[in-house]
Design a protein around this motif. Sequence first.
Motif, PDB file in Angstrom:
ATOM      1  N   SER A  48       0.824  -1.212   0.000  1.00 61.73           N
ATOM      2  CA  SER A  48       0.000   0.000   0.000  1.00 61.73           C
ATOM      3  C   SER A  48       0.864   1.270   0.000  1.00 61.73           C
ATOM      4  O   SER A  48       0.415   2.334  -0.430  1.00 61.73           O
ATOM      5  CB  SER A  48      -0.927  -0.006   1.210  1.00 61.73           C
ATOM      6  OG  SER A  48      -0.180  -0.301   2.360  1.00 61.73           O
ATOM      7  N   THR A  49       2.106   1.162   0.439  1.00 63.16           N
ATOM      8  CA  THR A  49       2.938   2.362   0.617  1.00 63.16           C
ATOM      9  C   THR A  49       3.223   3.145  -0.671  1.00 63.16           C
ATOM     10  O   THR A  49       3.019   4.364  -0.697  1.00 63.16           O
ATOM     11  CB  THR A  49       4.261   1.974   1.314  1.00 63.16           C
ATOM     12  OG1 THR A  49       3.920   1.347   2.546  1.00 63.16           O
ATOM     13  CG2 THR A  49       5.141   3.174   1.569  1.00 63.16           C
TER      14      THR A  49
ATOM     15  N   ASP B  39       9.934  -8.213  -5.701  1.00 57.62           N
ATOM     16  CA  ASP B  39       9.541  -9.520  -5.172  1.00 57.62           C
ATOM     17  C   ASP B  39       8.233 -10.018  -5.779  1.00 57.62           C
ATOM     18  O   ASP B  39       7.536  -9.272  -6.487  1.00 57.62           O
ATOM     19  CB  ASP B  39       9.444  -9.479  -3.634  1.00 57.62           C
ATOM     20  CG  ASP B  39       8.721  -8.236  -3.110  1.00 57.62           C
ATOM     21  OD1 ASP B  39       7.998  -7.589  -3.890  1.00 57.62           O
ATOM     22  OD2 ASP B  39       8.879  -7.924  -1.924  1.00 57.62           O
TER      23      ASP B  39
ATOM     24  N   PHE C 194      11.320  -8.737   0.609  1.00 63.38           N
ATOM     25  CA  PHE C 194      10.852  -9.725   1.591  1.00 63.38           C
ATOM     26  C   PHE C 194      12.043 -10.233   2.400  1.00 63.38           C
ATOM     27  O   PHE C 194      12.073 -11.382   2.823  1.00 63.38           O
ATOM     28  CB  PHE C 194      10.136 -10.885   0.906  1.00 63.38           C
ATOM     29  CG  PHE C 194       8.646 -10.702   0.782  1.00 63.38           C
ATOM     30  CD1 PHE C 194       7.844 -10.433   1.877  1.00 63.38           C
ATOM     31  CD2 PHE C 194       8.024 -10.835  -0.452  1.00 63.38           C
ATOM     32  CE1 PHE C 194       6.471 -10.288   1.760  1.00 63.38           C
ATOM     33  CE2 PHE C 194       6.646 -10.696  -0.593  1.00 63.38           C
ATOM     34  CZ  PHE C 194       5.874 -10.419   0.519  1.00 63.38           C
TER      35      PHE C 194
ATOM     36  N   ARG D 232      -4.413  -8.699   5.035  1.00 56.44           N
ATOM     37  CA  ARG D 232      -5.473  -7.740   4.679  1.00 56.44           C
ATOM     38  C   ARG D 232      -5.734  -7.708   3.176  1.00 56.44           C
ATOM     39  O   ARG D 232      -6.768  -7.255   2.727  1.00 56.44           O
ATOM     40  CB  ARG D 232      -5.132  -6.340   5.214  1.00 56.44           C
ATOM     41  CG  ARG D 232      -3.950  -5.690   4.537  1.00 56.44           C
ATOM     42  CD  ARG D 232      -3.309  -4.620   5.422  1.00 56.44           C
ATOM     43  NE  ARG D 232      -1.877  -4.722   5.282  1.00 56.44           N
ATOM     44  CZ  ARG D 232      -1.134  -3.830   4.633  1.00 56.44           C
ATOM     45  NH1 ARG D 232      -1.689  -2.753   4.133  1.00 56.44           N
ATOM     46  NH2 ARG D 232       0.157  -4.015   4.501  1.00 56.44           N
TER      47      ARG D 232
ATOM     48  N   LYS E 259       4.365   1.707  11.436  1.00 57.59           N
ATOM     49  CA  LYS E 259       5.717   1.613  10.864  1.00 57.59           C
ATOM     50  C   LYS E 259       6.742   2.351  11.739  1.00 57.59           C
ATOM     51  O   LYS E 259       7.932   2.370  11.410  1.00 57.59           O
ATOM     52  CB  LYS E 259       5.732   2.204   9.451  1.00 57.59           C
ATOM     53  CG  LYS E 259       4.824   1.493   8.441  1.00 57.59           C
ATOM     54  CD  LYS E 259       5.322   0.101   8.113  1.00 57.59           C
ATOM     55  CE  LYS E 259       4.372  -0.694   7.247  1.00 57.59           C
ATOM     56  NZ  LYS E 259       4.323  -0.273   5.870  1.00 57.59           N
TER      57      LYS E 259
END
Length: 237
Positions: A37-38, A62, A133, A159, A194
Amino acid sequence: MKVIVVKDQAAGGVEGYKVFKNALDNGAKVFGLATGSTPVTTYQEIVKSDLDFSNCTSVNLDEYVGIAPDNEQSYKYFMQSHLFDQKPFKQSFLPNGLAANPAEEVKRYDKVIDEHPIDLQILGIGRNGHIGFNEPGTSRDVTTHVVDLTESTIEANARFFESENDVPKQAFSMGLASIMKSKHLILEAFGENKADAVKGMIEGPDTVDCPASILQNHPDVTVIIDEAAASKLSKKY
Ligand SMILES: N[C@@H]1[C@@H](O)[C@H](O)[C@@H](COP(=O)(O)O)O[C@@H]1O
């Protein structure tokens, strides 16, 4: 590290866009891209703009193992819908989640990265400090590898799926050594969840326990964070 603190993710998207524009204006040809989402607001700003990537290459960080490129949960699908459909690149590379031979896929992807040295890489950060990752404890010497995702990452990424059980347990990821080879890096982080990872990355010890702290050793990193993600920093930026 150059740290830019903005009010919110929308403002962060504008700052991220400016870094892409500046890189393009200065001749960058290979862009390392991230999902999650960032970076979405940065991609939205790029899509609205007249920036032209039709002569450029993209290399993604990734991809989940076992997920087809046309599956809505794949990172390939994410990139198509958030960026590539509107702003096509000359060529775009992602790991192939369905590769029959993961060891061969890892080699293929390392070759892609070697042949297309990245000028600008955008990164998000996991709540546990992962980049790409590369989970806590990952060796800093690794290039592309297959990762067993941690419980915390599976839970955080649930999510995007119907249930936590549907989250793949493994992913292909560019390694920390490959990420560090990018000429310039932007790391974006938004939101209070975060804040610990951001503190570890910027002010914490340089340790494999917080993979993003490796960026303290890179000569050209721009960190774009909102006030919530910056809330645990002891210094004012
Ligand atoms: N592999 C991705 C990372 O590249 C991303 O930076 C991180 C944060 O995701 P989000 O931006 O949705 O918070 O999680 C995922 O696990």
